[in-house]
Design a protein around this motif. Structure first.
Motif, PDB file in Angstrom:
ATOM      1  N   LYS A 146     -39.425 -87.098 -15.267  1.00  0.00           N
ATOM      2  CA  LYS A 146     -39.196 -87.184 -13.835  1.00  0.00           C
ATOM      3  C   LYS A 146     -38.969 -85.792 -13.289  1.00  0.00           C
ATOM      4  N   VAL A 147     -39.670 -85.500 -12.212  1.00  0.00           N
ATOM      5  CA  VAL A 147     -39.548 -84.181 -11.594  1.00  0.00           C
ATOM      6  C   VAL A 147     -38.234 -84.119 -10.840  1.00  0.00           C
ATOM      7  N   SER A 148     -37.434 -83.128 -11.177  1.00  0.00           N
ATOM      8  CA  SER A 148     -36.174 -82.887 -10.483  1.00  0.00           C
ATOM      9  C   SER A 148     -35.871 -81.397 -10.586  1.00  0.00           C
ATOM     10  N   VAL A 149     -34.931 -80.961  -9.802  1.00  0.00           N
ATOM     11  CA  VAL A 149     -34.544 -79.554  -9.847  1.00  0.00           C
ATOM     12  C   VAL A 149     -34.027 -79.194 -11.237  1.00  0.00           C
ATOM     13  N   ALA A 150     -33.246 -80.095 -11.834  1.00  0.00           N
ATOM     14  CA  ALA A 150     -32.709 -79.840 -13.170  1.00  0.00           C
ATOM     15  C   ALA A 150     -33.825 -79.725 -14.206  1.00  0.00           C
ATOM     16  N   ALA A 151     -34.848 -80.581 -14.102  1.00  0.00           N
ATOM     17  CA  ALA A 151     -35.958 -80.533 -15.055  1.00  0.00           C
ATOM     18  C   ALA A 151     -36.743 -79.237 -14.921  1.00  0.00           C
ATOM     19  N   VAL A 152     -36.929 -78.774 -13.694  1.00  0.00           N
ATOM     20  CA  VAL A 152     -37.649 -77.513 -13.464  1.00  0.00           C
ATOM     21  C   VAL A 152     -36.820 -76.337 -13.976  1.00  0.00           C
ATOM     22  N   GLU A 153     -35.523 -76.339 -13.658  1.00  0.00           N
ATOM     23  CA  GLU A 153     -34.656 -75.229 -14.070  1.00  0.00           C
ATOM     24  C   GLU A 153     -34.495 -75.153 -15.582  1.00  0.00           C
ATOM     25  N   SER A 154     -34.506 -76.303 -16.261  1.00  0.00           N
ATOM     26  CA  SER A 154     -34.343 -76.297 -17.722  1.00  0.00           C
ATOM     27  C   SER A 154     -35.646 -75.965 -18.446  1.00  0.00           C
ATOM     28  N   GLY A 155     -36.763 -75.941 -17.708  1.00  0.00           N
ATOM     29  CA  GLY A 155     -38.034 -75.593 -18.322  1.00  0.00           C
ATOM     30  C   GLY A 155     -38.801 -76.788 -18.867  1.00  0.00           C
TER      31      GLY A 155
END
Length: 144
Positions: free
Chosen positions: A95-104
């Motif tokens: 799932k696309v989320s800010v946390a997923a993007v920030e964690s790589g």
């Protein structure tokens, strides 16, 4: 040199339902000589729950424990494997989320490119629809 057991290392997985895949990857890495590890005589239950076909019952599997030499190479290997095993198997999408993007876990550049393509396709579809309607005469209403 620090050592850790396989049973303790599995507890560090982000997705315990993929513990069977992790064990398989670890055994392959040991066989190929990428990681140093040795079998122990004890067995332990994997945290993964397996479903029996046709019923609602679940069961666990036992695997032989191993002692692993914790080196910087092993830690890097573990991080890569853990990241690969994190998404669920069904769909394999995170799932696309800010946390997923920030964690790589999600590549932002490819996500932005995908969004750009969707927006462009939607825009072009609208333009084509407008052009196809431009040459037609307006519909007459059948109301009397």
């Amino acid at each position: 040199m620090p050592y850790i057991t396989l049973s303790d290392q599995i507890k560090k997985l982000h997705n315990p339902q993929r513990s069977d895949a992790f064990v398989k990857q670890l055994r392959n890495a040991v066989r190929e000589g990428d990681i140093d590890a040795a079998d122990l005589q004890v067995r332990f239950d994997l945290p993964k729950r397996f479903a029996k076909r046709g019923t609602d019952e679940t069961y666990t599997r036992k695997v032989r424990d191993m002692i692993i030499d914790v080196t910087p190479a092993f830690e890097e290997w573990f991080e890569n494997i853990n990241r690969e095993l994190t998404p669920a198997r069904n769909g394999g999408r995170i799932k696309v989320s800010v946390a997923a993007v920030e964690s790589g876990l999600v590549d932002f550049k490819s996500l932005a490119e995908e969004t750009r393509k969707k927006m462009d396709a939607s825009f072009n579809k609208g333009q084509a629809l407008g052009k196809s309607r431009a040459g037609k005469a307006p519909r007459k209403s059948s109301k009397k």
